[in-house]
Motif scaffolding. Sequence first.
Motif, mmCIF file in Angstrom:
data_model
loop_
_atom_site.group_PDB
_atom_site.id
_atom_site.type_symbol
_atom_site.label_atom_id
_atom_site.label_comp_id
_atom_site.label_asym_id
_atom_site.label_seq_id
_atom_site.Cartn_x
_atom_site.Cartn_y
_atom_site.Cartn_z
ATOM 1 N N ALA A 1 -6.260 -20.447 33.729
ATOM 2 C CA ALA A 1 -5.408 -19.966 32.638
ATOM 3 C C ALA A 1 -4.021 -20.605 32.712
ATOM 4 O O ALA A 1 -3.003 -19.930 32.892
ATOM 5 N N ILE A 2 -3.983 -21.919 32.565
ATOM 6 C CA ILE A 2 -2.722 -22.640 32.721
ATOM 7 C C ILE A 2 -1.758 -22.370 31.569
ATOM 8 O O ILE A 2 -0.559 -22.632 31.696
ATOM 9 N N TRP A 3 -2.261 -21.852 30.436
ATOM 10 C CA TRP A 3 -1.377 -21.551 29.314
ATOM 11 C C TRP A 3 -0.423 -20.398 29.651
ATOM 12 O O TRP A 3 0.583 -20.209 28.975
ATOM 13 N N GLN A 4 -0.741 -19.629 30.695
ATOM 14 C CA GLN A 4 0.145 -18.553 31.116
ATOM 15 C C GLN A 4 1.333 -19.086 31.908
ATOM 16 O O GLN A 4 2.255 -18.329 32.215
ATOM 17 N N GLY A 5 1.322 -20.368 32.244
ATOM 18 C CA GLY A 5 2.346 -20.902 33.129
ATOM 19 C C GLY A 5 1.882 -20.741 34.565
ATOM 20 O O GLY A 5 0.725 -20.442 34.841
ATOM 21 N N PRO B 1 -3.349 -13.239 22.554
ATOM 22 C CA PRO B 1 -2.749 -13.200 23.897
ATOM 23 C C PRO B 1 -2.259 -11.802 24.270
ATOM 24 O O PRO B 1 -2.316 -11.426 25.450
ATOM 25 N N CYS B 2 -1.789 -11.049 23.287
ATOM 26 C CA CYS B 2 -1.348 -9.668 23.559
ATOM 27 C C CYS B 2 -2.520 -8.835 24.061
ATOM 28 O O CYS B 2 -2.398 -8.070 25.020
ATOM 29 N N ALA C 1 5.903 -11.150 23.888
ATOM 30 C CA ALA C 1 7.150 -11.469 24.583
ATOM 31 C C ALA C 1 7.432 -10.325 25.552
ATOM 32 O O ALA C 1 7.314 -9.151 25.179
ATOM 33 N N THR C 2 7.753 -10.661 26.780
ATOM 34 C CA THR C 2 8.017 -9.651 27.801
ATOM 35 C C THR C 2 9.440 -9.819 28.297
ATOM 36 O O THR C 2 9.833 -10.921 28.714
ATOM 37 N N LEU C 3 10.203 -8.734 28.246
ATOM 38 C CA LEU C 3 11.610 -8.761 28.622
ATOM 39 C C LEU C 3 11.846 -7.823 29.789
ATOM 40 O O LEU C 3 11.316 -6.708 29.817
ATOM 41 N N GLY D 1 5.070 -15.563 25.444
ATOM 42 C CA GLY D 1 3.658 -15.893 25.591
ATOM 43 C C GLY D 1 2.987 -14.992 26.603
ATOM 44 O O GLY D 1 3.611 -14.127 27.215
ATOM 45 N N GLU D 2 1.685 -15.211 26.781
ATOM 46 C CA GLU D 2 0.911 -14.391 27.713
ATOM 47 C C GLU D 2 1.446 -14.544 29.126
ATOM 48 O O GLU D 2 1.680 -15.660 29.598
ATOM 49 N N ILE D 3 1.633 -13.443 29.807
ATOM 50 C CA ILE D 3 2.178 -13.472 31.160
ATOM 51 C C ILE D 3 1.063 -13.195 32.164
ATOM 52 O O ILE D 3 0.145 -12.412 31.897
#
Length: 274
Positions: free
Chosen positions: A76-80, A170-171, A235-237, A251-253
């Motif tokens: 899942a590289i799209w998660q970073g 992604p959510c 978005a996660t803050l 994005g997805e975390i």
Amino acid sequence: MNAVAIGPLAFSADRLSVITGLIVFMAVGSLLAARVDNRLGTWTTSAALSGIVGARVMHVLTHAESFLQDPWQVLAIWQGGFSSAGGFIGVLLVTVMLWRKAPPAAPWTIMPLAAGLFAWVAATTLTDGSAAPRAPETSHAVLAQGETISIADRKGRPAVLNLWASWCPPCRREMPMMAEMAGSNPQVDFLFANQGEGREAIATYLRQAGVDLETILLDPFADLSRHYGALGLPATLFINPDGTLSASHLGEISREALAERLAALSPQDRTQTE
């Protein structure tokens, strides 16, 4: 939050900076391959791929416990989730091989590396946003309890604010993990603010998905997205006890990224939450 929109696509500032650096690195390498030595083109491609793989492998090894719970998340590289140290090692290995096989061409590797690094630093500087906004004073209705909550008034507790919607794939993918992390971190307030949907649509989705979230905020006009400058969902803050924004993720975390952010609370913040 630091993010940049290019047409319909939204990128977090740090990812866009890395992409810019890679593009410049590849472009300069290709130019040198045509003008100086065609082996530099092969080196450029190999160095980029080796750097990316090395960065991912190092990240996975660093968070092996998390990935062992769900091995498929390695892909899942799209998660970073990349380690700069691993990327450096990957590029270094390929560069050493070039020095051994083609010593005359090796000194030219400095130019693509320097150009890529300069582009990365420049893009980081240009996309570095202004001061982060404080938590809004306005109140939002809670889905289940029939009460309202002001994010700015949380009795000195840190919070994770997740902006989401049921139509966002992604959510939906990250929500079960987010719910699990919320349950295992009671010292942090997890607030899930739905963006733009009605109470009935939210309740129906959660019931069908079988996801149990304690605090779901209703934000029918996406005021929180505008307040924090979120250009996309999810978005996660990460909000400090004093209401200041500690960090953000567009994005997805991933589980490990979320755990890192939670662990990054200052000692003073931890004391206030005990």
